[in-house]
Write a protein that holds these residues in place. Structure first.
Motif: not given
Length: 1004
Positions: A297-306, A328-332
């Motif tokens: 996929m072409k995921i846009e935006g943040s994955l931090r909280r969803v 670092a996004e995946l870390k959160e």
């Protein structure tokens, strides 16, 4: 099967119960209905049964036949299960397995009206449609027609099966399609549906229809050419849906919001569906999810909280979907409860350009970690040792360039370790493997790793797959391998081993079916009968070593045998077809085999590749090739073979490459072309063939890309029909006795109007199984002989030199805009060099020497920016030599000599009207001693610059002598540089001579 998730426990339990309910009672006496028994016999008569799975279908009581179950009261057949137990085969060229029943489904089966369970899966009923009568088995609860080879539209009559619980129509060969999905709504009892690889293209109502199924639990629509998915549904009826697989389709939209409302889902796969945009925070409501596939996929935006609230998620696929993001996004994201549930993380191919993240060590329950095909660099840190449950670690195709922590050796559960295709440039010791007691697969290939173990070290593991290509294992044969008694795949190619093979090694290979020891310096003789796996097809590659002695007796199940570039001697065994009847790929090239070609080679009916080139074989070429119809690659070049061209070669319908060059073959070429429709490379050079070049060469070989007839005794005109070779990009007819004119039709050779990228290459052997099977062809470019192999596909080449051709050079030849080399030297060509020669913008070599060409040299020759080699000598050219552009670097006067009416640089012949340069005038006037000092300084400067450049150049070149592939590619480039250096040297020496002569230091 390509992609079929495991059924949930509910379905397994359900179908076990169904199966048990209708299982036959071995102790009771049940007699089947006579008409149903006859229906089964009619079915049996209509199919082939190569493995005898229907052999029990004899006798009166069909209820005791294999795969049959009867009702204990009515005696009607209720279960027919004749599925193929072998694994499914997705190969389009071979769409069924050896154990498949082959044929048609007899209509007599419609008499089995009481069937509740029907499984025909894994058999092959190709080129027929699904029988309509199956839709009238009104009691049917289980129907499995997966991988059966059925084609055409799925009959809507299947919608009558209102009691059906399980329907599997998976079509690995894409033979089935659906033009109307409405009938699916009639399957009101359906729990499980798999229609993967059934063509749904154009259908827009498929999802609302499936939404009408009240109890559906699993839907598998992998790779169905789905393009339309609704943005919303008025009502979500999927209250029981636990598995939804929509992967490998073409939606090209954002993820519809209604998918997030199916909160019963445990398995959701949307991978490779071209979904784009952000992932909604509503995904956090899908708290039952255990498997989530969003790869591609072409995921846009943040994955931090969803995703932080997906507390049951065990498997997450985000391969090739996070470009532009960072780890670092995946870390959160993994700081939430997902950290405690996640067991599989797949985030490969996302261009992460960071060191290996320490926080991954906090994912304590991780069993599978895939970070492959990123740009990770630095070391593998000690935090890797925290993943105590890890079973699979995939880190290939990264840029790791430092050490690997010894904590890797603490991963006791590790089964599969892949560190290949990296640049670690470090050493692995026993500590890195100390506690890897469960390790089965080890892939370190192309990783720049050195393995240094104590000679007495005993590994704690028993490996099944060992891939260590290009690791430094040598110089001695690794003694720790002695303990690996379960290995089936072993690759130690390019491993720096300079040793002989120890005797114990053949105990290790007794379980091996694939062995690569190629490109080492292993010496000595092989045992008379090397041991290998007996229950599988065996592949052996020991090429490019120093093995000697006679050919051993390899096992009868060897299918690929590569021994080229060694020192084997003696004859090729006359009974080779009996010793190794399954041989498909055989290369003994570049050895010292002698004697005649044994006729038994023609009896290798599975043969695809035969390469016996560069040996000492004698006698005539066999003329029995009609027995080996599968041959695609036949190379007998570089031997001492004589006689004529074998007519039986013309029967090889699959032949792609034929090389008989550098032998003593003679006579005329026979009419053999009718069946050679796949032939694209033909090399008959350096023989003694006579007569005319046959017209059939141009009329009947539509795929011809490379044709070399150099150094024979062909006479007569060049057939104009050769212009029919629309794919031809290498043509060498030089050094024959050809006469007449160059055909104007050669300007229509479409393959020479294209670049290599536009052609898609060419001349290579079209078989992915082959190992470096590339024909070597000797061609003259830039005035020298070069051996081309893999680079042939990049070359656009025409050489008609050293013949008796006459007339003018056709203007249309200048339409061949992809040409790299054009050599027409040593003929009797007349007329002027056309101005259109400037259209050959990719020309690197142009040789028109030793002809009778006249007139001026075209000015636009200077616009050929890639021209490295030019020879116009020994013609009748006249006028000023053009300057500018690339011509300013071609300063060797010999390329223009033999043209008495040419003038200008680099010839020492001034043109009319030329004035002496101001510099020469000043030197004539000024004769002071100080000028001699300046002159000597200038001389020394030129000499030291030239010597310094040559020293550095050859220092680099000498390093490359050890690597053959680099050497060929590099020296093609450096040869051009050498030419330039030579010319500059000659010009400067002439200049120095003129200066010294002017100063009176030397005499002219």
């Amino acid at each position: 099967m390509a992609h079929r998730p495991v059924h949930n426990l509910f379905l397994l339990f359900l179908f076990i119960q169904i199966s048990n309910s209708y299982s036959s009672n071995a102790t009771s006496s049940i007699h089947c209905i006579a008409s149903e028994r006859q229906a089964l016999l009619d079915f049996k008569d209509g199919v082939e049964d190569p493995t005898g799975r229907l052999s029990s279908w004899v006798g009166e009581d069909c209820c005791n036949w294999r795969g049959l179950t009867c009702d204990e009261i009515t005696h009607h057949i209720t279960r027919l299960d004749i599925h193929n137990p072998d694994p499914l085969n997705d190969d389009d060229d071979f769409p069924y397995n050896q154990g498949s029943l082959l044929g048609k489904v007899s209509p007599s089966l419609q008499k089995l009206k009481h069937l509740k369970y029907l499984d025909l899966s894994g058999n092959y009923f190709g080129n027929s449609s699904i029988p309509v009568f199956i839709g009238y088995f009104k009691h049917l609860r289980y129907l499995n027609l997966s991988a059966t080879g059925f084609i055409g539209n799925i009959p809507p009559e299947l919608g009558n099966l209102s009691r059906l619980h399980y329907l599997d129509l998976y079509s690995p060969t894409y033979g089935l399609y659906l033009d109307d999905a409405q009938w699916l709504s009639g399957l009101s009892s359906l729990l499980y549906l798999d229609m993967s690889r059934v063509d749904f293209s154009g259908l827009s109502d498929w999802l609302p229809i499936l939404n009408m199924l009240p109890v559906i639990r699993e839907i598998h629509l992998y790779d169905c050419s789905l393009e339309i998915i609704p943005k919303s549904l008025s009502h979500i009826n999927f209250t029981s849906l636990s598995v939804l697989d929509l992967s490998n389709n073409y939606f090209n939209t954002t993820i519809p919001e209604f998918l997030y409302d199916i909160i019963s889902l445990e398995h959701l796969d949307l991978s490779w569906d071209a979904f784009v945009g952000p992932v909604s925070a509503a995904i956090g409501n899908m708290t039952s999810l255990k498997y989530l596939g969003m790869s591609g996929m072409k995921i846009e935006g943040s994955l931090r909280r969803v995703m932080r609230s997906l507390c049951n998620l065990q498997t997450l696929h985000l391969t090739h979907s996070l470009e532009g993001h960072n780890l670092a996004e995946l870390k959160e994201m993994f700081n939430g409860c997902i950290k405690d549930s996640l067991e599989e993380l797949h985030v490969g191919d996302n261009a992460f350009a960071v060191p290996f993240p320490d926080w991954i060590g906090d994912l304590k329950h991780l069993k599978v970690l895939d970070l492959s095909s990123n740009r990770l660099y630095g070391p593998i840190p000690a935090s890797i040792g925290k993943l105590s449950y890890l079973q699979i670690l995939q880190l290939p195709f990264n840029e790791f360039n430092e050490s690997i922590s010894e904590s890797l050796g603490q991963l006791q559960e590790l089964i599969d370790l892949n560190l290949g295709i990296n640049n670690f440039n470090t050493i692995l010791t026993e500590e890195h493997f100390a506690n890897l007691t469960n390790l089965k697969k080890l892939n370190l290939q192309e990783s720049s790793l050195q393995l240094r173990f104590d000679a007495k070290w005993i590994p704690p593991f028993q490996l099944e797959v060992i891939q260590m290509r290009s690791c430094q294992l040598g110089p001695k044969f690794p003694p720790w391998l002695r303990t690996q008694e379960k290995a089936t795949f072993l690759d130690m190619s390019y491993a720096g081993i300079v040793d002989s093979i120890p005797d114990w090694f053949w105990n290790v290979t007794s379980h091996v079916d694939t062995l690569y020891l190629n490109n080492n310096e292993i010496s000595g003789k092989l045992p008379r009968s090397p041991k290998f796996q007996l229950n599988a097809d065996v592949v052996i590659d020991m090429s490019s070593n120093h093995f000697e002695g006679e050919l051993p007796y390899f096992p009868s199940n060897v299918v690929e045998l590569y021994l080229w570039n060694n020192s084997f001697t003696g004859p090729i065994p006359p009974s080779i077809n009996e010793k190794m009847p399954k041989l498909a790929y055989l290369s003994f090239a570049q050895n010292n085999f002698s004697g005649h070609l044994p006729e038994s080679l023609c009896n290798l009916t599975e043969l695809v590749v035969l390469d016996l080139s560069e040996n000492h074989l004698i006698g005539e070429i066999l003329d029995c090739w009609e027995r080996a119809q599968g041959i695609k690659f036949l190379n007998l070049a570089g031997n001492n073979l004589f006689g004529g061209f074998p007519r039986s070669i013309g029967s090889l319908k699959s032949l792609q490459l034929l090389d008989l060059s550098n032998n003593y073959l003679s006579g005329e070429l026979p009419e053999i072309s009718m069946n050679l429709t796949e032939l694209h490379t033909l090399d008959l050079s350096r023989n003694r063939f006579t007569g005319r070049i046959p017209i059939w060469l141009g009329e009947s070989l539509p795929e011809m890309k490379i044709l070399n007839l150099r150094l024979n005794q062909f006479v007569g005109a060049i057939p104009s029909q050769m212009a029919n070779f629309t794919n031809l990009h290498v043509l060498d007819l030089s050094n024959n006795h050809l006469s007449g004119t160059i055909p104007r039709s050669f300007g229509n050779l479409e393959g020479m109007k294209k670049t290599a990228s536009e052609r898609g290459g060419g001349g290579e052997f079209d078989d992915s199984t082959s190992k470096e099977l590339v024909m070597t062809m000797w061609l003259v470019t830039k005035g020298r002989y070069y051996a081309y192999d893999k680079l042939l596909s990049l070359l656009t080449f025409m050489d008609l030199s050293m013949n008796n051709l006459s007339g003018r050079i056709p203007n249309k030849l200048m339409d061949l805009s992809g040409m790299n080399t054009l050599n027409l030297s040593g003929n009797h060509l007349i007329g002027e060099i056309t101005e259109r020669i400037g259209l050959l913008q990719l020309l690197e070599t142009l040789d028109l020497s030793r002809n009778k060409l006249s007139g001026p040299i075209p000015l636009n020759l200077s616009s050929l920016n890639f021209l490295h080699h030019l020879n116009l000598s020994n013609n009748n050219l006249s006028g000023r030599i053009p300057t500018g552009g690339q011509l300013n670097t071609l300063l060797d006067p010999s390329i223009y000599e033999g043209n008495p009416n040419l003038c200008g640089v680099p010839l020492l012949r001034s043109c009319p009207g030329d004035e002496p340069s101001q510099q020469n005038k000043s030197r004539t006037v000024d004769g002071q001693e100080g000028d001699q000092d300046d002159t000597l300084d200038e001389i020394l400067l030129h000499v030291f610059v030239i010597l310094g450049f040559l020293t550095g150049f050859w220092a680099v070149s000498s390093i490359l002598i050890l690597n053959r592939t680099w050497r060929i590619t590099f020296f093609r480039f450096t040869d051009t540089v050498y030419d330039k250096i030579y010319v500059i040297t000659v010009v400067n020496i002439n200049k120095i001579k003129r200066i010294l002569s002017h100063k009176g230091l030397i005499k002219n």
